[in-house]
Design a protein around this motif. Structure first.
Motif, mmCIF file in Angstrom:
data_model
loop_
_atom_site.group_PDB
_atom_site.id
_atom_site.type_symbol
_atom_site.label_atom_id
_atom_site.label_comp_id
_atom_site.label_asym_id
_atom_site.label_seq_id
_atom_site.Cartn_x
_atom_site.Cartn_y
_atom_site.Cartn_z
ATOM 1 N N ILE A 22 0.755 -1.556 0.210
ATOM 2 C CA ILE A 22 0.277 -0.307 -0.103
ATOM 3 C C ILE A 22 1.031 1.158 -0.058
ATOM 4 O O ILE A 22 0.627 2.242 -0.453
ATOM 5 N N GLU A 23 1.978 1.176 0.482
ATOM 6 C CA GLU A 23 2.746 2.737 0.625
ATOM 7 C C GLU A 23 3.873 2.760 -0.416
ATOM 8 O O GLU A 23 3.314 4.200 -1.122
ATOM 9 N N ASP A 24 3.980 1.562 -1.165
ATOM 10 C CA ASP A 24 4.554 1.357 -2.605
ATOM 11 C C ASP A 24 2.961 2.040 -3.504
ATOM 12 O O ASP A 24 3.940 3.174 -4.582
ATOM 13 N N ARG A 25 2.508 1.617 -3.624
ATOM 14 C CA ARG A 25 1.367 2.786 -4.191
ATOM 15 C C ARG A 25 0.509 3.615 -4.321
ATOM 16 O O ARG A 25 0.713 4.766 -5.251
ATOM 17 N N THR A 26 0.732 4.319 -2.475
ATOM 18 C CA THR A 26 -0.049 5.201 -2.110
ATOM 19 C C THR A 26 1.277 6.195 -2.823
ATOM 20 O O THR A 26 1.567 7.573 -3.693
ATOM 21 N N ARG A 27 2.711 6.020 -2.596
ATOM 22 C CA ARG A 27 4.209 7.017 -3.148
ATOM 23 C C ARG A 27 3.572 6.869 -4.964
ATOM 24 O O ARG A 27 3.680 8.504 -5.252
ATOM 25 N N VAL A 59 0.967 7.195 -6.656
ATOM 26 C CA VAL A 59 -0.115 7.309 -7.193
ATOM 27 C C VAL A 59 0.147 9.327 -6.865
ATOM 28 O O VAL A 59 -0.170 10.280 -7.450
ATOM 29 N N ARG A 60 0.974 9.913 -6.006
ATOM 30 C CA ARG A 60 1.004 10.105 -5.379
ATOM 31 C C ARG A 60 2.789 11.276 -6.219
ATOM 32 O O ARG A 60 2.407 12.324 -7.258
ATOM 33 N N LEU A 61 3.041 10.759 -6.785
ATOM 34 C CA LEU A 61 4.255 10.829 -8.264
ATOM 35 C C LEU A 61 3.190 10.880 -9.464
ATOM 36 O O LEU A 61 4.109 11.978 -9.804
ATOM 37 N N LEU A 62 2.406 10.219 -9.797
ATOM 38 C CA LEU A 62 1.778 11.010 -10.662
ATOM 39 C C LEU A 62 0.569 12.110 -10.842
ATOM 40 O O LEU A 62 0.305 12.705 -11.524
ATOM 41 N N GLY A 63 0.435 12.860 -9.576
ATOM 42 C CA GLY A 63 -0.047 14.180 -9.673
ATOM 43 C C GLY A 63 -1.578 13.726 -9.366
ATOM 44 O O GLY A 63 -2.678 14.173 -9.065
ATOM 45 N N LEU A 64 -1.650 12.263 -8.840
ATOM 46 C CA LEU A 64 -2.869 12.521 -7.963
ATOM 47 C C LEU A 64 -2.780 12.456 -6.727
ATOM 48 O O LEU A 64 -2.141 12.131 -5.680
ATOM 49 N N HIS A 65 -4.541 12.279 -6.005
ATOM 50 C CA HIS A 65 -4.318 12.033 -4.066
ATOM 51 C C HIS A 65 -4.502 10.921 -4.276
ATOM 52 O O HIS A 65 -5.866 9.824 -4.405
ATOM 53 N N PRO A 66 -3.822 10.432 -3.441
ATOM 54 C CA PRO A 66 -4.387 9.215 -2.558
ATOM 55 C C PRO A 66 -5.699 8.973 -2.042
ATOM 56 O O PRO A 66 -6.016 7.808 -1.743
ATOM 57 N N GLY A 67 -6.544 9.493 -1.201
ATOM 58 C CA GLY A 67 -7.317 9.697 -0.944
ATOM 59 C C GLY A 67 -8.692 9.817 -1.507
ATOM 60 O O GLY A 67 -9.909 9.650 -0.738
ATOM 61 N N VAL A 68 -8.342 10.301 -2.862
ATOM 62 C CA VAL A 68 -9.601 10.352 -3.706
ATOM 63 C C VAL A 68 -9.622 9.500 -4.615
ATOM 64 O O VAL A 68 -9.184 8.972 -5.217
#
Length: 246
Positions: free
Chosen positions: A141-146, A148-157
């Protein structure tokens, strides 16, 4: 053998022309917001014929290939692409459409969507490795969240995943195709294997893209390429909205 060489030379010339078109608009998009005047004037110069843009509020921008602004409504429109939810871009050739006019209009429409007075953010080509990491069930989950952030997306949406099949150039086809949908969403597109994968994250609430995609695909299927052939079919699959880390 000479005939084969001539065909190969023609293919090379076509590939070079396509690369030149794509590079032109990528350079414009690389500068951020593209204003309508710059977009239309540069397009007219690129294709050596008048070009135009109609904004969502009804304003029109037209330029001749020598950079001179043109007044009024267009005369003969040789080809056009609708913008969503309103507006369009077009070319005004005196004769038949040129082989790369459709590609020019797809990218012109994509660039138009990031201009002032038009709608929402533009779909972006993304790092395939990051997109694959977001999609992988084997990443933490940590790597996927990272990713998501690097793609400019929001992990909570929540986001949706779209799979697009469009032949060998699925990624190249997918970016302008999704731009035509006019989605109020952040969209990241990458080629994953034989398909293009698009991560779609709505802004300001739920925004299911299926209806817009169906309309755009119907328009695209009805379009004819130079020579009278129909556009090559594109197939899309739309996933449900889920949290990025799931």
């Amino acid at each position: 053998m000479k005939g084969l060489l001539r065909r190969l030379n023609a293919l090379d010339a076509d590939a070079a022309a396509a690369v030149r078109v794509i590079a032109h608009y990528q350079a414009l998009l690389g500068g951020g917001t593209v204003d309508p005047v710059t977009l239309v004037r540069s397009t007219a110069g690129l294709v050596s014929c008048p070009a135009g843009l109609e904004l969502a509020d009804g304003r029109r921008v037209r330029f001749a290939p020598d950079g001179v602004a043109l007044p009024g409504v267009p005369g003969r429109v040789s080809d056009s692409v609708e913008l969503r939810p309103a507006g369009r871009v077009w070319l005004e050739r005196a004769g038949a459409a040129e082989p790369f006019d459709a590609l020019v209009l797809e990218w012109m429409a994509l660039a138009a969507r990031v201009g002032p007075g038009l709608t929402g953010p533009s779909p972006r080509a993304a790092d395939p490795a990051l997109v694959e990491r977001v999609l992988s069930e084997h990443e933490s989950i940590e790597d996927r969240t990272r990713a998501v952030r690097l793609l400019g997306l929001h992990p909570g949406v929540p986001l949706r995943v779209l799979a697009i099949a469009a032949g060998q150039d699925a990624g190249v086809t997918a970016v302008p195709l999704l731009a035509r949908c006019g989605m109020a969403a952040l969209v990241r597109v990458a080629t994953v294997g034989p398909l293009a994968a698009a991560l779609v994250q709505p802004q300001g609430g739920e925004d299911a893209p299926a209806a817009a995609l169906r309309a755009v695909l119907a328009e695209r299927d009805a379009e004819r390429l130079p020579g009278g052939e129909r556009s090559r079919g594109v197939r899309c699959g739309v996933g449900g909205a889920v949290p990025p880390s799931r």
